[in-house]
Structures are given as structure tokens and as C-alpha cells.
Scaffold this motif. Structure first.
Motif, short mmCIF file in Angstrom:
data_model
loop_
_atom_site.label_atom_id
_atom_site.label_comp_id
_atom_site.label_asym_id
_atom_site.label_seq_id
_atom_site.Cartn_x
_atom_site.Cartn_y
_atom_site.Cartn_z
N ARG B 77 13.34 -79.20 -15.33
CA ARG B 77 12.80 -77.97 -15.90
C ARG B 77 11.77 -77.34 -14.98
NH1 ARG B 77 9.12 -77.19 -20.98
NH2 ARG B 77 9.48 -74.98 -21.23
N ASP B 78 11.07 -78.17 -14.25
CA ASP B 78 9.99 -77.62 -13.44
C ASP B 78 10.41 -77.43 -11.99
OD1 ASP B 78 8.24 -80.83 -13.18
OD2 ASP B 78 10.31 -80.22 -12.79
N ALA B 79 11.71 -77.42 -11.74
CA ALA B 79 12.19 -77.23 -10.37
C ALA B 79 12.81 -75.86 -10.25
CB ALA B 79 13.22 -78.30 -10.02
N ALA B 80 12.74 -75.26 -9.05
CA ALA B 80 13.40 -73.98 -8.79
C ALA B 80 14.20 -74.10 -7.52
CB ALA B 80 12.36 -72.86 -8.67
N LEU B 159 10.20 -77.04 -5.41
CA LEU B 159 10.98 -75.91 -4.90
C LEU B 159 12.00 -76.42 -3.92
CD1 LEU B 159 11.09 -72.84 -5.06
CD2 LEU B 159 9.42 -72.75 -3.22
N PHE B 160 13.25 -76.04 -4.15
CA PHE B 160 14.30 -76.40 -3.20
C PHE B 160 14.81 -75.13 -2.56
CE2 PHE B 160 14.57 -80.77 -4.29
CZ PHE B 160 14.38 -80.88 -5.65
N LEU B 161 14.87 -75.07 -1.25
CA LEU B 161 15.32 -73.87 -0.56
C LEU B 161 16.46 -74.23 0.38
CD1 LEU B 161 11.68 -73.16 0.28
CD2 LEU B 161 13.01 -71.45 -0.95
N LEU B 183 3.10 -67.31 -0.28
CA LEU B 183 3.31 -67.69 -1.68
C LEU B 183 3.04 -69.16 -1.90
CD1 LEU B 183 6.54 -65.76 -2.74
CD2 LEU B 183 4.28 -65.60 -3.77
N CYS B 184 3.51 -69.96 -0.95
CA CYS B 184 3.33 -71.40 -1.13
C CYS B 184 1.86 -71.76 -1.13
CB CYS B 184 4.05 -72.18 -0.02
SG CYS B 184 5.82 -72.22 -0.27
N SER B 185 1.09 -71.09 -0.28
CA SER B 185 -0.33 -71.46 -0.23
C SER B 185 -1.11 -70.76 -1.33
CB SER B 185 -0.92 -71.12 1.14
OG SER B 185 -0.61 -69.76 1.44
N ALA B 186 -0.61 -69.68 -1.86
CA ALA B 186 -1.33 -68.95 -2.90
C ALA B 186 -1.27 -69.65 -4.25
CB ALA B 186 -0.77 -67.54 -3.04
N VAL B 187 -0.28 -70.40 -4.45
CA VAL B 187 -0.11 -71.04 -5.76
C VAL B 187 -1.21 -72.04 -5.99
CG1 VAL B 187 1.38 -72.58 -7.05
CG2 VAL B 187 2.35 -70.67 -5.81
N VAL B 194 11.18 -78.77 -0.60
CA VAL B 194 12.13 -79.29 0.38
C VAL B 194 12.98 -78.12 0.83
CG1 VAL B 194 14.03 -80.88 0.82
CG2 VAL B 194 12.23 -81.50 -0.79
N MET B 195 12.96 -77.83 2.14
CA MET B 195 13.71 -76.67 2.63
C MET B 195 14.72 -77.11 3.67
SD MET B 195 12.37 -73.16 4.41
CE MET B 195 12.01 -73.80 6.03
N ILE B 196 15.87 -76.48 3.61
CA ILE B 196 16.89 -76.76 4.62
C ILE B 196 16.90 -75.61 5.59
CG2 ILE B 196 19.33 -76.99 5.01
CD1 ILE B 196 19.59 -78.53 2.68
N THR B 197 16.97 -75.90 6.87
CA THR B 197 17.03 -74.82 7.83
C THR B 197 17.70 -75.30 9.10
OG1 THR B 197 15.70 -73.27 9.10
CG2 THR B 197 14.74 -75.42 8.68
N ASN B 198 18.19 -74.33 9.88
CA ASN B 198 18.67 -74.72 11.21
C ASN B 198 17.79 -74.13 12.29
OD1 ASN B 198 19.37 -72.03 11.34
ND2 ASN B 198 21.53 -72.39 10.93
N SER B 199 16.63 -73.62 11.85
CA SER B 199 15.73 -72.98 12.81
C SER B 199 14.49 -73.84 12.98
CB SER B 199 15.35 -71.60 12.30
OG SER B 199 14.16 -71.17 12.89
#
Lengths: 320, 285, 473
Positions: B77-80, B159-161, B183-187, B194-199
Motif C-alpha cells: 500500500r505504501d509503495a509507488a 518508490l520503485f522507478l 522531490l526525493c529530498s523535499a519529502v 530503488v531505481m533501474i537505469t542504464n545511465s
């Protein structure tokens, strides 16, 4: 009014350069067809006389209009007579029971068109009410789909003329009332139209629901939407384009089926008109039947266009 | 200290026609509360699958995931979740899209409050003027902002990205990266991300740690590389930072080595055709 | 530069709306009467003033058309819709179903329905609509083949009536060539079926039997008879699918007008003044609406009288009326012949037949029991009634179906109103016509002795025979 405005806005705009292609060319081909038709018809002699050419058919259309007006005049005269008669009766005896009865003349060509349209809409509505929920179920659950699929495949190709006797008998047995609201011929025709036209919508709805973009279903999952919310806010809107494709096909099928069904079920619409003219076998009959053919075609075309416009209203995918 | 997100020995295989693709093999990952972890690797290396499993969208074949001690059985419930390709519902406006998420996540709020929350979040990402626009009327960057707003509007703890900026052009990507960092620091309470990236640049800009995912099949995770750079971080700043350069080189080397190993064993990999996007940051003045 | 073309959706929507409004809104649906109970004009209190009656597009539906057009229905307080039906089966089903209050029926239909051949239902009739009115037509090819076998008179014209003896060699020729000889008629219990079979049998040709398991009626047949809807008869004749058909007008005159066939015999020549169509209603309907039934019969009697008045002076107008598309619809020229007492056989061979259609004289409208019995005997003769029945059975069945008492009640009312005279109606009869020999083969028919009648025929079931035990040919 709002609906018409929305239709207006959603119609395609066309650059002048394409005007030739969109309007000019069809106009030319139509003229060429009329010319060819009048030549061919003059040269073919059937045992009923010449095949009527475009002019003869146009004349018959005019005749039908004149007959329609004449019949309306007779109806008006009838009501006038009735009013006079009732007034006279009341003048003699203020307590006399007075009857106001409907005119029982024959249905005119326009009445028959209206009856056909009414019947096809009722049949179509009935079909949609059954096929859309069923299609959604089939799309959501592979098990249900597997269970219903055999029936779809077997019943889909059945012709309306094969359904009609069965429908007639069942309606006869179950629709019994002293003063029915709808004539049985109307119900028979409408139900037959439903039985034949519900398959495209059913199949397309199931397809639409089962082929929703995986991402959208994932959205529903990550947002943890209730299954009812998922259904109403995600599944149905996502499948609307295919549902409308199905509806459009269904309406087309239904209109075709209706004409055949009416011939046997004796629903007083265009189908019956064609059959009665055939039975007349007069030298005007072929011309009048051709008028009916064109009417059926033009109305079918208009119905399809309306469905297309509605389809485009809900087609979100194409605008992405 | 036990991790907040704890994935242990995860394996996942998919049946593809008559073959089985072993995507993940015995993968383990720990993420601390409030940390921002980037899982970095080439395309097709199984990152999305891993994220899916962490978020609860997919079940692993072996292993388990727990979050805050509770085993993951579905989406919390508390995940986005932010997807790579926007995944906005095209028949709703931006506001309605966000409101849908709020309604599902915060049902205790009244309908007006839900709407207000949605609007607030959209304004935070700079879309206050586009509330009534539909997705097709928005640019790619704006759509992703809506997706991000949708994630944040539900006040998530986690948060999953999934490659959130992968489909955007370089300039927009940069802007949105800054946006996300802000946004992440403002909260006002820690959001574990956890973020996925290729950069690599993106990972350096946003995360506390980079976990390289090593090409398989099946893919495995390399040793996490901590990034102890001060925040806020800028692209320009990172370009010249010594530690950043060092990390950059290390990550690229690790990933390339893994790729080479896979090639030597004759395994075809999608990552062969895609270069890592490290060049861009270095060219910036 | 852009132009906006809204032709399709906008104009389409508009015209559709216009058509729907113009058509539907101003027409009142006759099936749903508005308020009020029935009015009574004259002495009868009508229970159901709004009626829907069915008919088939044959010229002998004319009494219904005249009763409507001349206001006879309206005089009785009846507001009638006349609706053409697709075929005889649909018509019968809809009467039984209640969708139609009554209909123009083949004389055999109420009888067959009541005894249970085909759909079982109690259908009765209190009004015989006409006498005669049918003919049998053969294709041009068959006519040509018949020529050498026809007796000619001084002018070279064939002597009438043409007996089926002239057809027998043609049928034999077909058989020798291995081709079936097919003929069409309109319905298994139609007068046309029985008249065709009677004509063929009188000429020594076997028309086939029915049995409980075989309802095609072709057991042991020399000529294969099957059902064809009247409007398709000319087309199938032209195509060669059938070599001849037996049907009412205008389809026989249509054949000669279109040059596709030649009528060879009318049923007037087969059996002078034979019963043809009746006006049928279900028994339940008649019991529920007795006054309405009486009013209907009254109006129809008046129509019959009008049609035969002044030695058929009104027939021309009648022909014009039923040539309208909502009635029979055929061209006036085609209808006018038979309606006004002439009949064209071969091209140019036009003969006077003043009694081709009889609507009132010779007590045509009285429903005689002997008429019903004749049809029952023919049903037995060809196996539609599979077992032998005693004479009493025939009389009881006839009395169940035919209701002269209702007819005479209606007649009395008309006499009281001064619209008819006592001498117009056979008040003294017991319901059986006198024995008559007016058949093409000279056989005597006495309605009181059906089994004896059946024994007279060479071809046909008699006594206890069934289709399988009958040993003819």
C-alpha cells in the motif's frame, strides 16, 4: 443537440486539393454507373417486361411518396369523420360512451422504414446488452472464454432464416398476453436480429479486453485498484475502440439480417415491402423493389457512418 | 543492521516458446531504509524483472523478498511505481490520473481532499497549468512528470522507478533528473527508492549506491558501490568530481568485464548492441 | 487551404432524423388502439372493433378488399387492417397464434387444422368466400407436346374441357426419357392440390399418395407434385423446374401474358361451382367475440352481394381496386380478364367464363357441410387421412368446422336491416347440397355418403387401404 455538435466537431476536415478525390471521383463513377444501368436495362427483356432503368426507379420512388401522402390524407379524413361522429353522439346523449380509435389503414413506405429502424435498434440493443458483458467476462478469464468459445463458433454462422422458425415457436409459447404491447412479428424479428448480430460484438469485446496493453494492467496493479475500479476505469475504456468496432459490425449485420427476417416474420418493415412487391408481380414491382434496395443500402450506409463517428469519439489510441 | 528491503536468492525464468530463459540467477540485494539505490546495467539484463519482483508485481521462482520484515506477496500500500513508458490512462486528464492513484491509496481522505492532494502534487512538478490536459496533449517529458506526480501523490514510503527517463531526450532527461532529486529530498520522511537505469550519470546524480547488474543469462548482481557525494549534486559538478570519475570508471569496467565473460562463453546478449551512456556527461562544459 | 466537409455525418444524421420524425410520429400504430370501448352501430355491441385480417395475394381476396374500400366494415363498427401474408403456412400460424384475428383461407385449412393434419388447432368458418377461381397451367413445351392429343373444333381451337388424358402420353414420354414430370401447387391442403390430383387421376395419371411417415405425397406417383409459393410459380415454370402448376389468379393469366405457359383447364370445368376459399377464424376467437364475428360475416356478405350485383356490373371496379399494390398488386390487365368473366387460354384463345369467379350467386357464401365433406374425402383419397373412417366421422368433422348457423344469424340481421332479401339465402337447407354429376369425369358426388363416393375412383385409397397396401399400378 450536443450530440450533433460533437459529431460535427469530430468529422474529418479535408484540404481542397483532396476535394476532387473525395467528392469528384465518386460523383463521376456514380454518373457512369447510372448511364451504364440505363443502357443495360433498356436492352434486357424479362418476362415481366424491361428491367427498370434509373428513371423508372426514380418514378417509383415518387409514386411511393405520393401514396404516402394520400394515405396520410385518408387518415386525416378518418379522424375528422370520427370526431364529427363523436360530437354528434355526445350532442344527442352527453353520457354516451365515445370511442377514439386509431386509423387502420395500411402502413406507408415511410412507416415501413420507421418500423425497420425501430426493429433493428431494439434487436441491436438487446444484442449489445448480452454480448458486451459476456465479452468482458470472456476477455478477463481464459477459462470462461474456453467454455463459451464452442458456442460462438457453432452459432455464429447460422442464418436468420434458420433461427426464425425456432424463435417464432418459442415467442409464441412464452409471450402470451391478452393485449400485448408489441406485436409478435416485431418481437420475432428483433430477437432474430439479436441472435445473428451479437457475435461480432462478443468476439471483439473479448478480444479488446484480453489484449489490453500490459502496462495498463500493471498500472492497475501498482495502484492497487479495486477490481471494480479496474473494470470500470481501466478495462472498459481500454477496450472501447474494439468494442465499438464490434458494435459497428454488429449493426451492419443486424440491418442485413433484419430485411430477411422481416420477410418471413411479417414485421411491417422494408423486408415485408420487398416480399409483398415480389408477390404482386406487376410491371411496377421490379422498380419498387429496386427503390427498396437503394433505400436499404443508403440507410445501412448512414447507420455505419453514425457508428463510425461514435467510434472515433472514443478512440483514444489513435490520438496518442 | 537488517535491511529495509531484503531480497534473498532470487531466481526467475521465463518460458519463451520452447526455450526457457533464465533471467535471474540467485540474486540477493539489501536496501536500507531511506536509501536511494540504482541498479545499473545494459538493456535486457533482467533489471526490470528484478524490480518487478521487489515491488511484488511478479513472483520469483526461488528465494524471497521481505520489506520491513514482512514478506512481499503483492504490491504494498505504501509503495509507488513509475514505469518507463508513462502508463497514464489516456482517457483521463492529468489530474484524474493522479487522483485515481490518490483515491486508491488514501481512501480515508474525502473526495475534495483527494483532489486537492492530486492538484498539489502536479503543481509541485510544474504542471499546475496542465491539469485538464489529456496525455496525448502532453509532451513526453510532461507525461513522465505526471507519472512521477502520481507516484508521489500517494505519499509513498517506497518508490520503485523503472528507467523512468529512458524514453526521453537528453535535455528533458536532465531536467527531470533534477526534478526527481528535488522531490526525493523535499519529502519530509525517508523514501526508500530503488531505481533501474542504464545511465551511469543518472545513477551518480541520484543515488546513495549503485548496484551493477552483470550480464547473464542468468544475470547476477555485482558488489554495490557506495556513492558518498554530498547533495545536492549537479551534472556540471559531477563532471569534474574526482570520486565521481573514479566510480564511473569502476562501474564501466565491472559491467564491461561481465559482458566480455558472457561473450567468451558464446552467449548472445542484447546488451552487446547498446553502449553505456557515459559519454554525454563528459562532453558538457 | 482547408474546407470542412461534413456531408456524411451531419447531413446523414439530419436526414435520418427527418425521415424518422416524418414517418413515425404522425402515424398511429393500428395495433394499439387508444382509449375507449367499442362503439355499436346497428344492433350489435362489438367486442373488438380493431381487427387485423390476413390474406394472400390472390384475386379471390377481393371480398375483403371491397368490404374495406366500400365501407361495409366501417358500417358495422369494425376498423380493419388488411395485411398480406408471406405464404399460407405463415398465415395459418398467425391466425392460430392470435396475431391475426381472421384470414382469407383455403377451404382445406380449417378442416386440416381441426382434424390434426399439420398444425392442430380448432379453426372454423362461417363464410365461404367464393366458388371456382383456379386453373392449371402447363409450360409452353408441354403444351406443344400435348397438341397432337387434343381434339380440335372447326376453328382449330382445342375442345374444352381439356382432360388429362391428353397429358398422359406426355408424362409417359418424360418417363421414357428418365425425366421426372414435376408440377406445383400452393399448399398440401389447398383446393388446388385436390383439384390437380382429381384432374390427373381422371385422366389415368397417378398423382401420388401421402402416408403418415411420408408427407411429400409422391408415393407411387407418375407426376411429382410439390408445394411452390404462387409468386415463384412463373419463374420456376420458366426455368423448367416444374412443367405445370395449379394456382388461383392472377398467376395463370400472368403466365399467358408473359408468354411462359398456357392455362389448360379451370376448376370451373373440373367441378362446376366448387367451393374455394373461406374466411377462417379460430374457434376460441369466435367464442370470445361472437358479435364481432357476426359483424364481420355481415360485412363480407354485403361485399359478396356487391361483387355479383347486376350481373357482375361492379367487377371492373373490383379489378381496379385489387390491382393496387397493397392488395393483389398485379397489373390491371392481368386481373381484369378473370374478374370480368373472360379467360385467355392459349395465346389469343379467349373464351367467356362468366362464372370463373362466383362471389354470391348459387348460394356461394353459404358454408355447406357437403363442401367440407368433399375435401375430407379427397384427404382420405390421397392418404392425408391415413385410415378408413366411417361416414359419421366425416359428418361430425364437417359440423365442427363449418358453422352455417352463424352465417344464417348474420343473414337474418341483414334482412332485418333491409340490406338483403330472404330469397338470397338458403334457409331451408340441411347443409348438404344435392348430389351432383357436374365433374369432368361425370362421377356423382353425394355429400351424405362419403365412403361410397371414395369407392368409385380407380385411382385413390378406398376402404381400408393405406398408401403402402394400395395396389394400383
Amino acid at each position: 443537440m450536443v450530440g450533433i455538435l460533437r459529431l460535427w466537431r469530430s468529422s474529418p476536415t479535408i484540404p481542397v486539393g483532396d476535394l476532387w478525390r473525395v467528392v469528384g471521383v465518386p460523383l463521376l463513377t456514380i454518373l457512369a454507373f447510372l448511364f451504364a444501368w440505363s443502357r443495360v436495362s433498356a436492352s434486357v427483356e424479362t418476362s415481366l417486361g424491361q428491367i427498370p432503368g434509373p428513371l423508372a426507379v426514380w418514378q417509383q420512388a415518387g409514386n411511393l411518396w405520393v401514396e404516402h401522402q394520400a394515405e396520410r390524407a385518408r387518415a386525416a379524413a378518418f379522424y375528422e369523420r370520427q370526431t364529427q361522429r363523436n360530437l354528434r353522439q355526445l350532442a344527442e346523449n352527453p353520457d354516451a360512451p365515445v370511442a377514439v380509435l386509431a386509423y387502420t389503414g395500411k402502413p406507408t413506405y415511410l412507416d415501413q422504414i420507421a418500423t425497420s429502424l425501430m426493429t433493428v435498434f431494439v434487436g441491436f440493443l438487446l444484442a449489445s446488452l448480452v454480448s458486451i458483458p459476456l465479452g468482458i467476462l470472456c476477455g478477463l478469464s481464459k477459462t470462461i472464454n474456453a467454455g463459451i468459445n464452442p458456442f460462438i463458433q457453432v452459432f455464429r454462422p447460422v442464418s436468420p432464416l434458420a433461427w426464425l422458425p425456432i424463435v417464432t415457436m418459442i415467442v409464441s409459447a412464452t409471450y402470451v398476453s391478452a393485449d400485448p404491447m408489441f406485436p409478435k412479428s416485431f418481437i420475432n424479428s428483433a430477437v432474430t436480429v439479436s441472435l445473428c448480430s451479437l457475435w461480432p460484438t462478443l468476439i471483439n469485446t473479448a478480444l479488446g479486453v484480453s489484449s489490453i496493453d500490459r502496462d495498463l494492467m500493471n498500472v492497475a496493479k501498482v495502484l492497487r485498484l479495486k477490481w471494480t475500479t479496474t473494470l470500470i476505469k481501466v478495462v472498459v475504456p481500454a477496450s472501447l475502440p474494439l468494442i465499438f468496432t464490434g458494435l459497428r459490425l454488429s449493426l451492419g449485420v443486424g440491418w442485413m439480417v433484419l430485411i430477411a427476417a422481416e420477410m418471413l416474420a411479417q414485421n411491417p418493415g422494408l423486408g415485408k415491402f420487398v416480399w409483398d412487391e415480389f408477390q404482386n408481380g406487376s410491371s411496377d414491382s421490379l422498380g419498387r423493389i429496386m427503390v427498396a434496395v437503394f433505400t436499404i443500402g443508403i440507410i445501412g450506409f448512414l447507420l455505419d457512418r453514425i457508428m463510425l463517428a461514435l467510434h472515433q469519439l472514443v478512440d483514444f489510441g489513435s490520438r496518442r | 543492521m537488517s535491511a529495509y528491503i531484503d531480497a534473498h536468492c532470487i531466481s526467475k525464468s521465463f518460458a519463451v516458446r520452447r526455450d526457457t530463459r533464465h533471467v535471474l540467477g540467485d540474486v540477493s540485494l539489501q536496501v536500507e531504509r531511506g536509501a536511494f539505490v540504482s541498479v545499473l546495467g545494459a538493456m535486457g539484463s533482467g533489471k526490470s524483472t528484478l524490480l518487478s519482483i521487489l515491488a511484488g508485481l511478479t513472483r520469483p521462482d526461488t528465494g524471497r523478498v521481505t520489506i520491513d520484515g514482512v514478506p512481499v506477496t503483492g504490491v504494498r500500500r505504501d509503495a509507488a511505481f513509475v514505469f518507463q513508458n508513462y502508463s497514464l490512462l489516456p482517457w483521463f486528464t492529468a489530474l484524474e490520473n493522479v487522483r485515481l492513484a490518490v483515491e486508491a491509496a488514501l481512501p480515508e481522505l474525502s473526495s475534495d481532499e483527494q483532489r486537492a492532494q492530486a492538484q498539489r502534487t502536479l503543481e509541485q512538478v510544474g504542471l499546475g497549468g496542465a491539469l485538464d490536459r489529456r496525455p496525448w496533449q502532453l509532451s513526453g517529458g510532461m507525461r513522465q512528470r505526471v507519472a512521477i506526480a502520481r507516484a508521489f501523490a500517494t505519499k509513498p514510503q517506497i518508490l520503485f522507478l523503472d528507467e523512468p527517463f529512458g524514453a526521453l531526450d537528453a535535455l528533458t532527461r536532465e531536467t527531470l533528473q533534477q526534478e526527481l532529486a528535488r522531490l526525493c529530498s523535499a519529502v519530509d520522511r525517508p523514501v526508500t527508492t530503488v531505481m533501474i537505469t542504464n545511465s551511469v550519470e543518472e545513477a551518480l546524480l541520484l543515488s546513495n549506491a549503485i548496484v551493477p547488474i552483470l550480464a547473464g543469462p542468468p544475470a547476477t548482481l555485482g558488489t554495490p558501490i557506495p556513492i558518498a557525494l554530498p547533495r545536492p549534486r549537479t551534472v556540471a559538478g559531477l563532471a569534474h568530481d574526482e570520486q565521481a570519475t573514479h566510480v564511473r570508471a569502476h562501474v564501466v569496467a565491472t559491467l564491461t568485464a561481465a559482458l566480455g565473460r558472457a561473450r567468451r562463453f558464446g552467449v548472445r546478449h542484447a546488451a552487446d548492441t547498446v553502449p553505456l551512456t557515459t559519454a554525454v556527461a563528459q562532453e558538457r562544459p | 487551404m482547408h474546407t470542412r466537409l461534413k456531408v456524411f455525418t451531419f447531413a446523414g444524421a439530419l436526414s435520418l432524423a427527418a425521415a424518422a420524425c416524418g414517418g413515425a410520429a404522425s402515424s398511429a400504430d393500428p395495433a394499439t388502439p387508444r382509449t375507449g370501448t367499442g362503439t355499436s352501430t346497428g344492433q350489435l355491441a362489438i367486442e373488438k372493433p380493431q381487427l387485423k385480417l390476413g390474406f394472400i395475394k390472390l384475386t379471390d381476396m377481393v371480398p375483403l378488399a371491397i368490404a374495406y374500400e366500400k365501407g361495409f366494415f366501417e358500417d358495422e363498427g369494425l376498423f380493419v387492417t388488411l395485411e398480406p401474408q408471406a405464404n399460407w403456412k405463415v398465415l395459418l400460424d398467425r391466425v392460430i397464434d392470435g396475431e391475426l384475428d381472421g384470414a382469407h383461407m383455403l377451404a382445406g385449412q380449417p378442416i386440416a387444422a381441426t382434424i390434426g393434419f399439420g398444425t392442430k388447432a380448432d379453426v372454423i368458418t362461417a363464410f365461404s368466400m367464393d366458388l371456382n377461381g383456379n386453373a392449371t397451367t402447363v409450360s409452353n413445351d408441354v403444351w406443344a407436346l400435348m397438341q397432337p392429343h387434343l381434339a380440335k373444333d372447326g376453328d382449330g381451337r382445342p375442345v374444352h374441357p381439356i382432360k388429362a388424358d391428353a397429358l398422359r402420353p406426355v408424362v409417359a414420354k418424360f418417363k421414357a426419357e428418365g425425366k421426372p414430370f414435376n408440377m406445383g401447387m400452393v399448399f398440401p391442403v389447398s383446393t388446388h392440390n385436390y383439384e390437380l390430383r382429381y384432374w390427373l387421376a381422371a385422366g389415368g395419371i397417378h398423382p401420388g399418395f401421402y402416408s403418415p411417415t411420408d408427407v411429400n405425397g409422391q408415393i407411387g406417383a407418375d407426376v411429382l407434385i410439390s408445394v411452390t409459393p404462387p409468386p415463384q410459380m412463373p419463374a420456376t415454370l420458366e426455368a423448367g423446374t416444374i412443367s405445370g402448376y395449379s394456382v388461383g389468379e392472377p398467376w395463370n393469366q400472368q403466365a399467358i401474358f408473359r408468354g411462359i405457359g398456357v392455362p389448360v383447364i379451370t376448376d370451373y370445368e373440373l367441378w362446376k361451382n366448387n367451393p374455394e376459399k373461406v374466411f377462417g377464424v379460430t374457434n376460441a376467437w369466435a367464442e370470445k367475440y361472437p358479435n364481432t364475428h357476426l359483424a364481420l360475416v355481415k360485412a363480407l356478405i354485403r361485399a359478396g352481394m356487391w361483387l355479383d350485383a347486376n350481373e357482375d356490373a361492379n367487377r371492373k371496379e373490383a379489378a381496379e381496386i385489387i390491382s393496387r399494390p397493397q392488395y393483389v398488386g398485379a397489373d390491371l390487365a392481368v386481373i381484369a380478364n378473370s374478374m370480368t368473366g373472360t379467360f385467355e387460354y392459349a395465346k389469343g384463345d379467349i373464351r367467356r367464363l362468366p362464372d370463373f369467379n362466383v362471389f354470391f350467386r348459387y348460394f356461394a357464401t353459404y358454408p355447406y357441410y357437403s363442401d367440407a365433406v368433399w375435401y375430407l374425402t379427397q384427404m382420405r383419397r390421397w392418404g392425408q387421412i391415413p385410415e378408413q373412417k366411417p361416414d359419421d366421422w366425416y359428418h361430425t368433422a364437417a359440423k365442427q368446422v363449418y358453422r352455417p348457423e352463424i352465417y344464417l344469424q348474420a343473414a337474418t340481421l341483414l334482412i332485418d336491416e333491409g340490406l338483403a332479401q330472404r330469397s338470397d339465402f338458403p334457409f331451408d337447407t340441411d347443409g348438404y347440397r344435392q348430389p351432383t354429376r357436374d365433374f369432368i369425369d361425370g362421377m356423382e358426388y353425394d355429400g351424405r355418403r362419403p365412403n361410397a363416393y371414395l369407392h368409385k375412383f380407380a385411382i385413390g385409397l378406398k376402404g381400408g387401404q393405406t398408401a403402402n397396401t394400395n395396389t394400383t399400378e
